[in-house]
Scaffold this active site. Structure first.
Site, PDB file in Angstrom:
ATOM      1  N   HIS A  31      33.195  36.114  37.149  1.00  0.00           N
ATOM      2  CA  HIS A  31      33.363  37.464  37.704  1.00  0.00           C
ATOM      3  C   HIS A  31      34.639  38.088  37.153  1.00  0.00           C
ATOM      4  O   HIS A  31      35.575  37.375  36.759  1.00  0.00           O
ATOM      5  CB  HIS A  31      33.460  37.405  39.226  1.00  0.00           C
ATOM      6  CG  HIS A  31      32.162  37.161  39.909  1.00  0.00           C
ATOM      7  ND1 HIS A  31      31.896  37.657  41.164  1.00  0.00           N
ATOM      8  CD2 HIS A  31      31.052  36.483  39.535  1.00  0.00           C
ATOM      9  CE1 HIS A  31      30.689  37.291  41.539  1.00  0.00           C
ATOM     10  NE2 HIS A  31      30.151  36.571  40.563  1.00  0.00           N
ATOM     11  N   CYS A  76      33.573  40.121  46.095  1.00  0.00           N
ATOM     12  CA  CYS A  76      32.590  39.285  46.794  1.00  0.00           C
ATOM     13  C   CYS A  76      33.341  38.158  47.517  1.00  0.00           C
ATOM     14  O   CYS A  76      34.564  38.034  47.374  1.00  0.00           O
ATOM     15  CB  CYS A  76      31.599  38.721  45.784  1.00  0.00           C
ATOM     16  SG  CYS A  76      32.304  37.433  44.720  1.00  0.00           S
ATOM     17  N   CYS A 134      35.402  35.887  45.065  1.00  0.00           N
ATOM     18  CA  CYS A 134      36.570  36.551  44.493  1.00  0.00           C
ATOM     19  C   CYS A 134      37.632  36.830  45.552  1.00  0.00           C
ATOM     20  O   CYS A 134      38.828  36.695  45.283  1.00  0.00           O
ATOM     21  CB  CYS A 134      36.146  37.820  43.770  1.00  0.00           C
ATOM     22  SG  CYS A 134      35.144  37.452  42.299  1.00  0.00           S
ATOM     23  N   GLU A 157      37.177  39.565  38.598  1.00  0.00           N
ATOM     24  CA  GLU A 157      38.408  39.195  39.295  1.00  0.00           C
ATOM     25  C   GLU A 157      38.879  37.802  38.903  1.00  0.00           C
ATOM     26  O   GLU A 157      40.080  37.581  38.687  1.00  0.00           O
ATOM     27  CB  GLU A 157      38.210  39.229  40.819  1.00  0.00           C
ATOM     28  CG  GLU A 157      37.831  40.585  41.365  1.00  0.00           C
ATOM     29  CD  GLU A 157      36.327  40.783  41.544  1.00  0.00           C
ATOM     30  OE1 GLU A 157      35.945  41.434  42.516  1.00  0.00           O
ATOM     31  OE2 GLU A 157      35.544  40.283  40.707  1.00  0.00           O
TER      32      GLU A 157
END
Length: 152
Positions: free
Chosen positions: A53, A83, A86, A55
């Site tokens: 992801h 999410c 993260c 992040e």
């Protein structure tokens, strides 16, 4: 334009890179004292890895540049609300402040579905949502509209 918006534009550049690579267009940057020390964008499809992801990529980049895992002097700017994974990484890396663009009504963990930053963990990042929200939402909308057309 304020500092949050300027840094969100940098995160949007990362999202555009993801878009061009056929990835869900989410981008992130980590800053320290107003300087970008880490960048990332979604790479899940390319890397065939659920952990890739934006992040996580930006946090990893910042840790490598700064030489440690504690990012307590840093801020993270991301185009979409983090999410659960993260948000957990943000808490664990001790990032002091998170700024995000659009909300994620399906998995957002900084207020939309749940707010992990308000639970009794040992670190509670400050956060602001809705910065350049329309721009951040528009690139996602365009990406998924094009994806649906290709898959018809």
């Amino acid at each position: 334009m304020n500092v949050d918006e300027i840094m969100m534009l940098a995160a949007l550049e990362e999202a555009k890179t993801a878009y061009e690579q056929g990835e869900v267009p989410i981008g992130a940057v980590v800053t320290k004292n107003g300087e970008i020390v880490g960048k990332g964008h979604n790479r899940r499809e390319f890397g065939k890895n659920a952990l890739y992801h934006a992040e996580i990529e930006a946090i990893d980049s910042a840790c490598k540049k700064l030489g440690g895992w504690r990012l307590w002097q840093c801020e993270l700017f991301v185009t979409m609300e983090p999410c659960p994974m993260c948000a957990g990484a943000i808490i664990n890396s001790r990032i002091k402040r998170v700024v995000f663009g659009c909300r994620d009504l399906k998995a957002g963990s900084v207020g939309s579905v749940v707010n992990l930053f308000e639970l009794p963990f040992n670190h509670k990042p400050l956060y602001v949502g809705g910065v350049l929200e329309k721009d951040c939402a528009d690139i996602l909308t365009r990406f998924f509209r094009e994806l649906r057309k290709r898959n018809l």
